[in-house]
Design a protein around this motif. Structure first.
Motif, PDB file in Angstrom:
ATOM      1  N   LEU A  83     -26.568  21.315 -24.523  1.00  0.00           N
ATOM      2  CA  LEU A  83     -27.751  21.150 -25.376  1.00  0.00           C
ATOM      3  C   LEU A  83     -27.863  22.279 -26.393  1.00  0.00           C
ATOM      4  O   LEU A  83     -28.239  22.048 -27.544  1.00  0.00           O
ATOM      5  N   VAL A  84     -27.527  23.491 -25.991  1.00  0.00           N
ATOM      6  CA  VAL A  84     -27.550  24.622 -26.925  1.00  0.00           C
ATOM      7  C   VAL A  84     -26.493  24.413 -28.008  1.00  0.00           C
ATOM      8  O   VAL A  84     -26.763  24.598 -29.193  1.00  0.00           O
ATOM      9  N   ALA A  99     -27.691  21.761 -30.435  1.00  0.00           N
ATOM     10  CA  ALA A  99     -28.724  22.283 -31.331  1.00  0.00           C
ATOM     11  C   ALA A  99     -28.112  23.167 -32.418  1.00  0.00           C
ATOM     12  O   ALA A  99     -28.505  23.092 -33.584  1.00  0.00           O
ATOM     13  N   TYR A 130     -27.442  20.593 -40.820  1.00  0.00           N
ATOM     14  CA  TYR A 130     -28.640  20.492 -41.654  1.00  0.00           C
ATOM     15  C   TYR A 130     -28.610  21.534 -42.769  1.00  0.00           C
ATOM     16  O   TYR A 130     -28.919  21.242 -43.915  1.00  0.00           O
ATOM     17  N   PHE A 135     -26.320  20.893 -34.919  1.00  0.00           N
ATOM     18  CA  PHE A 135     -27.297  20.187 -35.745  1.00  0.00           C
ATOM     19  C   PHE A 135     -27.865  21.122 -36.803  1.00  0.00           C
ATOM     20  O   PHE A 135     -27.990  20.738 -37.971  1.00  0.00           O
ATOM     21  N   ALA A 136     -28.203  22.337 -36.419  1.00  0.00           N
ATOM     22  CA  ALA A 136     -28.754  23.295 -37.378  1.00  0.00           C
ATOM     23  C   ALA A 136     -27.731  23.632 -38.458  1.00  0.00           C
ATOM     24  O   ALA A 136     -28.076  23.730 -39.642  1.00  0.00           O
TER      25      ALA A 136
END
Length: 66
Positions: free
Chosen positions: A23-24, A27, A34, A30-31
């Motif tokens: 999950l880390v 994230a 983005y 994704f960051a």
């Protein structure tokens, strides 16, 4: 003799390390995606800022396109 309570309490923590790490990583990816998308901006042909009006008789807005 081994303390069975210590072995039982350590097992759930190691079992959660893989999903938490995933999950880390998700994230962080994704960051990064983005941030890269924000830096590059729109890539479609002919995008306009939100406040700018587009003429309706231009190419791609009906008609025969000649």
């Amino acid at each position: 003799m081994h303390d069975s309570r210590a072995e039982r309490s350590a097992a759930p923590r190691s079992g959660l390390a893989a999903p938490a790490g995933f999950l880390v990583l998700l994230a962080v990816l994704f960051a990064a995606a983005y941030a890269a998308g924000s830096a590059v901006g729109p890539v479609a042909p002919g995008p306009r800022p939100a406040g700018e009006e587009q003429p309706l008789d231009g190419p791609g807005h009906g008609g025969c396109g000649h």
